[in-house]
Design a protein around this motif. Structure first.
Motif, PDB file in Angstrom:
ATOM      1  N   UNK A   1     -28.802  35.362  47.439  1.00  0.00           N
ATOM      2  CA  UNK A   1     -30.239  35.534  47.257  1.00  0.00           C
ATOM      3  C   UNK A   1     -30.951  34.353  47.901  1.00  0.00           C
ATOM      4  N   UNK A   2     -32.262  34.397  47.908  1.00  0.00           N
ATOM      5  CA  UNK A   2     -33.041  33.320  48.517  1.00  0.00           C
ATOM      6  C   UNK A   2     -33.244  32.147  47.572  1.00  0.00           C
ATOM      7  N   UNK A   3     -32.848  32.293  46.314  1.00  0.00           N
ATOM      8  CA  UNK A   3     -33.030  31.213  45.350  1.00  0.00           C
ATOM      9  C   UNK A   3     -32.153  30.023  45.715  1.00  0.00           C
TER      10      UNK A   3
ATOM     11  N   UNK B   1     -21.690  20.935  64.690  1.00  0.00           N
ATOM     12  CA  UNK B   1     -20.957  22.132  64.283  1.00  0.00           C
ATOM     13  C   UNK B   1     -21.877  23.339  64.188  1.00  0.00           C
ATOM     14  N   UNK B   2     -21.267  24.504  63.941  1.00  0.00           N
ATOM     15  CA  UNK B   2     -22.016  25.742  63.768  1.00  0.00           C
ATOM     16  C   UNK B   2     -22.137  26.070  62.291  1.00  0.00           C
ATOM     17  N   UNK B   3     -23.359  26.377  61.849  1.00  0.00           N
ATOM     18  CA  UNK B   3     -23.635  26.787  60.473  1.00  0.00           C
ATOM     19  C   UNK B   3     -23.782  28.305  60.459  1.00  0.00           C
ATOM     20  N   UNK B   4     -22.794  28.980  59.880  1.00  0.00           N
ATOM     21  CA  UNK B   4     -22.790  30.442  59.841  1.00  0.00           C
ATOM     22  C   UNK B   4     -23.319  30.913  58.484  1.00  0.00           C
ATOM     23  N   UNK B   5     -24.571  31.361  58.465  1.00  0.00           N
ATOM     24  CA  UNK B   5     -25.185  31.842  57.227  1.00  0.00           C
ATOM     25  C   UNK B   5     -24.825  33.317  57.062  1.00  0.00           C
ATOM     26  N   UNK B   6     -24.303  33.659  55.890  1.00  0.00           N
ATOM     27  CA  UNK B   6     -23.802  35.012  55.638  1.00  0.00           C
ATOM     28  C   UNK B   6     -24.420  35.579  54.367  1.00  0.00           C
ATOM     29  N   UNK B   7     -24.986  36.769  54.483  1.00  0.00           N
ATOM     30  CA  UNK B   7     -25.449  37.495  53.297  1.00  0.00           C
ATOM     31  C   UNK B   7     -24.619  38.759  53.160  1.00  0.00           C
ATOM     32  N   UNK B   8     -23.994  38.930  52.011  1.00  0.00           N
ATOM     33  CA  UNK B   8     -23.213  40.128  51.736  1.00  0.00           C
ATOM     34  C   UNK B   8     -24.080  41.079  50.918  1.00  0.00           C
ATOM     35  N   UNK B   9     -24.404  42.194  51.525  1.00  0.00           N
ATOM     36  CA  UNK B   9     -25.240  43.197  50.848  1.00  0.00           C
ATOM     37  C   UNK B   9     -24.339  44.199  50.145  1.00  0.00           C
TER      38      UNK B   9
ATOM     39  N   UNK C   1     -32.045  50.057  47.194  1.00  0.00           N
ATOM     40  CA  UNK C   1     -33.394  49.513  47.359  1.00  0.00           C
ATOM     41  C   UNK C   1     -33.414  48.032  47.004  1.00  0.00           C
ATOM     42  N   UNK C   2     -32.774  47.673  45.884  1.00  0.00           N
ATOM     43  CA  UNK C   2     -32.735  46.282  45.461  1.00  0.00           C
ATOM     44  C   UNK C   2     -31.947  45.431  46.466  1.00  0.00           C
ATOM     45  N   UNK C   3     -30.828  45.986  46.965  1.00  0.00           N
ATOM     46  CA  UNK C   3     -30.038  45.265  47.958  1.00  0.00           C
ATOM     47  C   UNK C   3     -30.809  45.023  49.241  1.00  0.00           C
ATOM     48  N   UNK C   4     -31.571  46.014  49.676  1.00  0.00           N
ATOM     49  CA  UNK C   4     -32.376  45.850  50.881  1.00  0.00           C
ATOM     50  C   UNK C   4     -33.451  44.795  50.705  1.00  0.00           C
ATOM     51  N   UNK C   5     -34.079  44.775  49.532  1.00  0.00           N
ATOM     52  CA  UNK C   5     -35.117  43.790  49.250  1.00  0.00           C
ATOM     53  C   UNK C   5     -34.534  42.380  49.284  1.00  0.00           C
ATOM     54  N   UNK C   6     -33.358  42.214  48.658  1.00  0.00           N
ATOM     55  CA  UNK C   6     -32.733  40.892  48.634  1.00  0.00           C
ATOM     56  C   UNK C   6     -32.324  40.451  50.039  1.00  0.00           C
TER      57      UNK C   6
ATOM     58  N   UNK D   1     -25.316  21.160  67.607  1.00  0.00           N
ATOM     59  CA  UNK D   1     -25.446  21.955  66.380  1.00  0.00           C
ATOM     60  C   UNK D   1     -26.110  23.299  66.641  1.00  0.00           C
ATOM     61  N   UNK D   2     -25.660  24.305  65.902  1.00  0.00           N
ATOM     62  CA  UNK D   2     -26.236  25.642  66.022  1.00  0.00           C
ATOM     63  C   UNK D   2     -26.127  26.346  64.672  1.00  0.00           C
ATOM     64  N   UNK D   3     -26.825  27.472  64.545  1.00  0.00           N
ATOM     65  CA  UNK D   3     -26.730  28.260  63.316  1.00  0.00           C
ATOM     66  C   UNK D   3     -26.981  29.724  63.627  1.00  0.00           C
ATOM     67  N   UNK D   4     -26.459  30.580  62.733  1.00  0.00           N
ATOM     68  CA  UNK D   4     -26.608  32.016  62.920  1.00  0.00           C
ATOM     69  C   UNK D   4     -26.774  32.675  61.559  1.00  0.00           C
ATOM     70  N   UNK D   5     -27.250  33.927  61.588  1.00  0.00           N
ATOM     71  CA  UNK D   5     -27.421  34.691  60.351  1.00  0.00           C
ATOM     72  C   UNK D   5     -26.779  36.050  60.519  1.00  0.00           C
ATOM     73  N   UNK D   6     -26.029  36.468  59.502  1.00  0.00           N
ATOM     74  CA  UNK D   6     -25.328  37.741  59.579  1.00  0.00           C
ATOM     75  C   UNK D   6     -25.396  38.439  58.226  1.00  0.00           C
ATOM     76  N   UNK D   7     -25.572  39.761  58.240  1.00  0.00           N
ATOM     77  CA  UNK D   7     -25.551  40.574  57.023  1.00  0.00           C
ATOM     78  C   UNK D   7     -24.375  41.533  57.118  1.00  0.00           C
ATOM     79  N   UNK D   8     -23.531  41.541  56.107  1.00  0.00           N
ATOM     80  CA  UNK D   8     -22.380  42.431  56.063  1.00  0.00           C
ATOM     81  C   UNK D   8     -22.404  43.194  54.748  1.00  0.00           C
TER      82      UNK D   8
END
Length: 292
Positions: A13-15, A33-41, A69-74, A106-113
């Motif tokens: 979550x964003x908290x 280094x690379x910061x790989x941000x991962x959100x698991x829906x 719906x809740x998962x998409x919002x998060x 340094x780099x970063x990425x965002x991924x949703x799985x």
């Protein structure tokens, strides 16, 4: 030798995401280094087998739709938090979440799985140098954090718990909690990347904390073989609580990071009766690297 190239940051979550982003960005800068941000829906269809008897097909479909719906919002909230942070951090390049990542900067990425967090997070953690986990708001949530325990028990990699308030600077002082166990040895290996570039390193030990295994003096000798000058300090339990004494010793030293083995006793015993791991998880104000 470069010891950190990829850092995994799972966000459910964003908290507390901002504090974790700041810590992750500092790590990415420090190690280039690379910061790989991962959100698991979560997949809403996964709740179907859990639906109780007596529910009609229409009721189950309604539950699935509500979960989706809740998962998409998060997911949108987490992505927005990432994009906002990236826009305020121009020195770290935002790139697509696929290899090859930029080298030497340094780099970063965002991924949703889509899937189960308890499976997806440790899978990705196994091919990361360490996993950074945001600090939940309450002690109860710390003890039951899905991502934290998934990484600790099922990845073979260390996990770093971000503090609620991020450090305004790189890690300068490192404490290593030592009790001779295999878990402590794993944490010792994991913290070398920070210890090797810190201003001061201290090995903390306590007679009531020590188990069968090497003692703190041998740890100092081991660190010296890696070119790390460290001292050792014995601490005492406070109010018969080893965890409280350990954190007190960290505070006296001005530690930015504590490295320790996790759950030398069973997780169930620590959750029911308490223990050093649980006390640190619920009360830490600095970065904590845990491994087992």
């Amino acid at each position: 030798m470069k010891q950190v190239s990829k850092i995994l940051l799972p966000l459910s979550s964003a908290r507390n995401a901002e504090a974790a982003f700041v810590s992750g960005a500092n790590f990415a800068r420090r190690f280039s280094a690379h910061l790989a941000v991962l959100h698991v829906r979560s997949d809403g269809r996964d709740i179907a087998p859990l639906a109780g008897e007596g529910l009609t097909g229409g009721m189950v479909e309604e539950l699935i739709a509500s979960a989706e719906k809740e998962g998409g919002k998060r997911s949108r909230e987490v992505q927005h938090a990432f994009e906002d942070f990236a826009s305020r951090t121009p020195d770290i390049e935002a790139v697509p979440p696929r290899i090859p990542f930029p080298q030497g900067r340094p780099s970063m990425s965002f991924n949703v799985i889509k899937g189960a967090e308890s499976e997806v997070v440790p899978w990705h953690a196994r091919l990361s140098d360490f996993t950074l986990v945001p600090h939940p708001d309450s002690g109860d949530e710390v003890s039951s954090s899905e991502a934290l325990h998934a990484v600790l028990f099922d990845s073979g990699r260390p996990v770093v718990i971000a503090p609620r308030i991020p450090l305004p600077h790189f890690v300068k002082r490192v404490c290593i909690a030592w009790n001779g166990t295999a878990e402590a040895a794993s944490a010792l290996r994991g913290v070398l990347a920070w210890a090797s570039t810190s201003e001061r390193v201290r090995v903390l030990h306590c007679e009531d904390y020590q188990r069968r295994g090497p003692d703190a003096r041998e740890v100092v000798d081991y660190l010296s073989m890696h070119g790390i000058a460290a001292d050792r300090q014995e601490f005492q339990a406070i109010d018969r609580d080893i965890g409280k004494g350990l954190l007190g010793a960290c505070q006296d030293f001005g530690a930015d990071m504590l490295a320790m083995g996790a759950y030398s006793h069973s997780r169930l015993r620590q959750l029911i009766l308490g223990g050093v791991t649980r006390h640190v998880l619920e009360n830490n104000t600095q970065l904590v690297l845990m491994s087992r």
